[in-house]
Scaffold this motif. Structure first.
Motif, PDB file in Angstrom:
ATOM      1  N   VAL A  11       0.871  -1.171   0.000  1.00 49.69           N
ATOM      2  CA  VAL A  11       0.000   0.000   0.000  1.00 49.69           C
ATOM      3  C   VAL A  11       0.914   1.227   0.000  1.00 49.69           C
ATOM      4  CG1 VAL A  11      -1.828   1.213   1.249  1.00 49.69           C
ATOM      5  CG2 VAL A  11      -1.739  -1.270   1.311  1.00 49.69           C
ATOM      6  N   GLU A  27      -0.254 -11.952   9.857  1.00 50.12           N
ATOM      7  CA  GLU A  27       0.255 -12.405   8.558  1.00 50.12           C
ATOM      8  C   GLU A  27       0.353 -13.933   8.605  1.00 50.12           C
ATOM      9  OE1 GLU A  27       1.208 -11.047   5.417  1.00 50.12           O
ATOM     10  OE2 GLU A  27       1.390 -13.214   5.121  1.00 50.12           O
ATOM     11  N   ARG A  42       7.205 -14.257   5.419  1.00 48.34           N
ATOM     12  CA  ARG A  42       6.871 -12.819   5.498  1.00 48.34           C
ATOM     13  C   ARG A  42       6.706 -12.400   6.952  1.00 48.34           C
ATOM     14  NH1 ARG A  42       2.382 -13.289   1.019  1.00 48.34           N
ATOM     15  NH2 ARG A  42       3.799 -13.958  -0.616  1.00 48.34           N
ATOM     16  N   ASP A  89      -3.659 -17.289  10.139  1.00 47.85           N
ATOM     17  CA  ASP A  89      -4.699 -17.090   9.126  1.00 47.85           C
ATOM     18  C   ASP A  89      -5.903 -16.503   9.854  1.00 47.85           C
ATOM     19  OD1 ASP A  89      -6.862 -17.292   7.465  1.00 47.85           O
ATOM     20  OD2 ASP A  89      -6.324 -19.255   6.657  1.00 47.85           O
ATOM     21  N   VAL A  90      -6.180 -15.243   9.599  1.00 48.00           N
ATOM     22  CA  VAL A  90      -7.224 -14.556  10.376  1.00 48.00           C
ATOM     23  C   VAL A  90      -8.629 -15.033  10.012  1.00 48.00           C
ATOM     24  CG1 VAL A  90      -5.902 -12.479  10.917  1.00 48.00           C
ATOM     25  CG2 VAL A  90      -7.204 -12.582   8.781  1.00 48.00           C
ATOM     26  N   ASP A 128      -6.121  -6.012   4.181  1.00 50.65           N
ATOM     27  CA  ASP A 128      -5.562  -6.116   2.831  1.00 50.65           C
ATOM     28  C   ASP A 128      -5.403  -7.616   2.558  1.00 50.65           C
ATOM     29  OD1 ASP A 128      -4.271  -5.877   0.451  1.00 50.65           O
ATOM     30  OD2 ASP A 128      -2.583  -4.676   1.182  1.00 50.65           O
TER      31      ASP A 128
HETATM   32  N1  SAM Z   1      -0.645  -4.201   3.196  1.00 58.40           N
HETATM   33  C1  SAM Z   1       0.622  -4.825   2.950  1.00 58.40           C
HETATM   34  C2  SAM Z   1       1.695  -3.757   2.733  1.00 58.40           C
HETATM   35  O1  SAM Z   1       1.347  -2.556   2.692  1.00 58.40           O
HETATM   36  O2  SAM Z   1       2.872  -4.079   2.626  1.00 58.40           O
HETATM   37  C3  SAM Z   1       0.562  -5.760   1.785  1.00 58.40           C
HETATM   38  C4  SAM Z   1      -0.390  -6.904   2.011  1.00 58.40           C
HETATM   39  S1  SAM Z   1      -0.252  -8.188   0.809  1.00 58.40           S
HETATM   40  C5  SAM Z   1      -1.054  -7.513  -0.554  1.00 58.40           C
HETATM   41  C6  SAM Z   1      -1.433  -9.343   1.416  1.00 58.40           C
HETATM   42  C7  SAM Z   1      -0.859 -10.206   2.527  1.00 58.40           C
HETATM   43  O3  SAM Z   1      -1.933 -10.866   3.173  1.00 58.40           O
HETATM   44  C8  SAM Z   1       0.059 -11.277   2.020  1.00 58.40           C
HETATM   45  O4  SAM Z   1       1.316 -11.155   2.646  1.00 58.40           O
HETATM   46  C9  SAM Z   1      -0.608 -12.585   2.435  1.00 58.40           C
HETATM   47  O5  SAM Z   1       0.312 -13.552   2.852  1.00 58.40           O
HETATM   48  C10 SAM Z   1      -1.483 -12.123   3.580  1.00 58.40           C
HETATM   49  N2  SAM Z   1      -2.697 -12.936   3.787  1.00 58.40           N
HETATM   50  C11 SAM Z   1      -3.558 -13.391   2.855  1.00 58.40           C
HETATM   51  N3  SAM Z   1      -4.570 -14.065   3.441  1.00 58.40           N
HETATM   52  C12 SAM Z   1      -4.356 -14.018   4.774  1.00 58.40           C
HETATM   53  C13 SAM Z   1      -5.056 -14.525   5.904  1.00 58.40           C
HETATM   54  N4  SAM Z   1      -6.176 -15.199   5.752  1.00 58.40           N
HETATM   55  N5  SAM Z   1      -4.559 -14.281   7.137  1.00 58.40           N
HETATM   56  C14 SAM Z   1      -3.401 -13.569   7.288  1.00 58.40           C
HETATM   57  N6  SAM Z   1      -2.700 -13.082   6.257  1.00 58.40           N
HETATM   58  C15 SAM Z   1      -3.160 -13.297   5.008  1.00 58.40           C
END
Ligand code: SAM
Length: 460
Positions: A145, A210, A215, A238-239, A259
């Motif tokens: 973002v 996350e 990551r 995993d939320v 996000d």
């Molecule tokens: N907002 C972040 C930034 O500004 O750097 C970028 C986010 S990235 C587009 C989306 C992230 O969400 C990824 O690293 C992915 O691994 C994580 N993600 C996806 N589904 C998820 C879940 N159910 N629970 C936790 N993390 C999740």
């Protein structure tokens, strides 16, 4: 407001090229060298020891010698050099150190070293770490973002000093850093630039999630390196599955940013009380099982503001549908699009006028001359005609010479030299994502009902 050892600094080469660097007094991998680490750039080499202790914004000249061969200089000598090489940033400020000025601490250079000197005549600026600098220089592990989006989002979700913010997923940590500053009222490294460090701070916190293991680990390390522990708490989860409690406790969130690829699957966990099955969409892990107590991750005493960030309109539709079922109100979708203003030169028009047979008035000659001076800062045309000209552009031109001047201007095609105008670029498509905003009001409690009833009875 100075840089210090073991802290993050941003080595700014140019607008789109910045190197985040943790400054080290010594290079642990390179025993026996007091030089410490070196930032090697296309503008030259910058030993960390010459960067530590400088005021933020300092302009620093590249090291004058091959950093490999000056590794055994003693620290006091480095400090002397550091003072000489740095000057505060600002208009018309240039470094005091002359290129050919011999530094007493610098060993005599060999021919090879001299070649390095010649190649390393650039400079950098040393900047404090800010979320904006971090966003433009961070190692990308995901899409991030960017500043225009996160500044708007943080404003809309009411993030301010003292706010408890939930963020998922954390990804590369761009939003994490920005929200840490918003919640914490101050930012490590920015001490003194806005005085926030010395004032009493209101402590908020970023509760970040996350599910990608690497990551999560990398961000955890960056949070430590950047001194954000205690401001950001990152959980590997995993939320959609496990929700937002941390060690079974509620973060008491007031602001939320999701996000995620499927934010609607995480929404049932962000309720004030156990959500009905019918409102949970397709998520089998929704907290609808009433054999376990439901603990809300939200602050029960304030309205909660949420933003979800999704690139596709179909994701937006699913998110909004679940938000409605879960009682969120004031739902809006926003797309940010940026417009660039471009400054360019435009033709003066004097010769165009002549070509079209327009009359050149004395005033138009004066005007053209004034513009020409703006363009070049000198009156070369006058000198070519043997005229002595004052550099003040408001000076009137001798009427006897107008003819000559006009001719020379037309000859020189001054209309090509132009004047400055600004205009907006044609619409640039900069779609990043659709932002969905919503508010979850405070739940109407039994206590509220009793108070309202009492009030009503008194008034009647
Ligand atoms: N907002 C972040 C930034 O500004 O750097 C970028 C986010 S990235 C587009 C989306 C992230 O969400 C990824 O690293 C992915 O691994 C994580 N993600 C996806 N589904 C998820 C879940 N159910 N629970 C936790 N993390 C999740």
């Amino acid at each position: 407001p100075v840089s210090s050892a073991d802290k993050l600094s941003i080595v700014h080469l140019k607008r789109d090229l910045q190197i985040p660097t943790i400054l080290k007094e010594h290079d642990e991998d390179d025993e026996g060298y007091t030089e410490g680490k070196v930032v090697n750039t296309r503008f030259g080499s910058f030993p960390h020891t010459t960067l530590i202790g400088l005021p933020w914004g300092s302009q620093v000249r590249a090291s004058k010698v091959d950093t490999g061969s000056r590794g055994r200089r003693v620290k006091g000598q480095d400090k002397k050099r550091k003072r000489e090489e740095s000057v505060p940033e600002g208009p018309n400020k240039t470094p005091k150190l002359e290129d050919d000025e011999a530094d007493a601490s610098t060993p005599t250079t060999t021919k090879e070293e001299s070649e390095v000197v010649a190649a390393s005549s650039g400079f950098i600026h040393l900047l404090p770490p800010t979320p904006e600098n971090w966003t433009s220089s961070l190692p990308h592990r995901t899409q991030v973002v960017y500043t225009p989006d996160y500044s708007y989002i943080l404003h809309r979700i009411r993030a301010r000093p003292g706010t408890q913010i939930i963020e998922a997923g954390a990804g590369s940590g761009s939003f994490t850093h920005a929200s840490a500053r918003a919640a914490f009222s101050g930012y490590p490294g920015s001490e003194g630039t806005n005085g926030s460090a010395t004032k009493k701070r209101k402590l908020g916190k970023v509760w970040s999630f996350e599910f990608h293991e690497q990551r999560h680990e990398k961000l955890q390390k960056e949070i430590q390196d950047h001194g954000l522990e205690g401001i950001v708490q990152i959980t590997h989860r995993d939320v959609c599955e496990g929700g937002f409690l941390v060690d079974g406790q509620s973060p008491g969130a007031e602001s939320i940013f999701l996000d995620l690829p499927a934010p609607w699957l995480a929404l049932p966990h962000l309720s004030r009380s156990r959500p009905p099955k019918s409102a949970c969409g397709s998520n089998p892990a929704s907290p609808t099982d009433d054999t376990t107590p439901f603990i809300s991750p939200l602050n029960p005493t304030t309205p909660v503001h949420i933003c979800t960030f999704s690139p596709c309109i179909e994701q937006v539709q699913r998110t909004i549908s679940v938000l409605r079922k879960l009682g969120w109100v004031d739902i809006q979708m926003v797309e940010l699009s940026q417009k660039r203003f471009e400054i360019r030169r435009e033709r003066i028009g004097i010769a165009n006028g002549t070509e079209r047979g327009l009359q050149l008035t004395p005033a138009s000659v004066d005007e053209a001359l004034a513009r020409l001076m703006e363009v070049e800062g000198t009156f070369k045309a006058f000198h070519e005609n043997g005229e002595k000209v004052e550099s003040n552009k408001k000076d009137k031109v001798n009427p006897n010479n107008r003819e000559k001047i006009m001719e020379s201007l037309v000859e020189r095609k001054v209309y090509k030299e132009g004047r400055l105008v600004h205009r907006t670029e044609p619409e640039v498509k900069t779609h990043t994502s659709y932002l969905v905003f919503a508010i979850l009001p405070i739940e109407w409690s039994e206590e509220d009902e009793r108070k309202a009833r009492e009030k009503w009875e008194v008034e009647m």
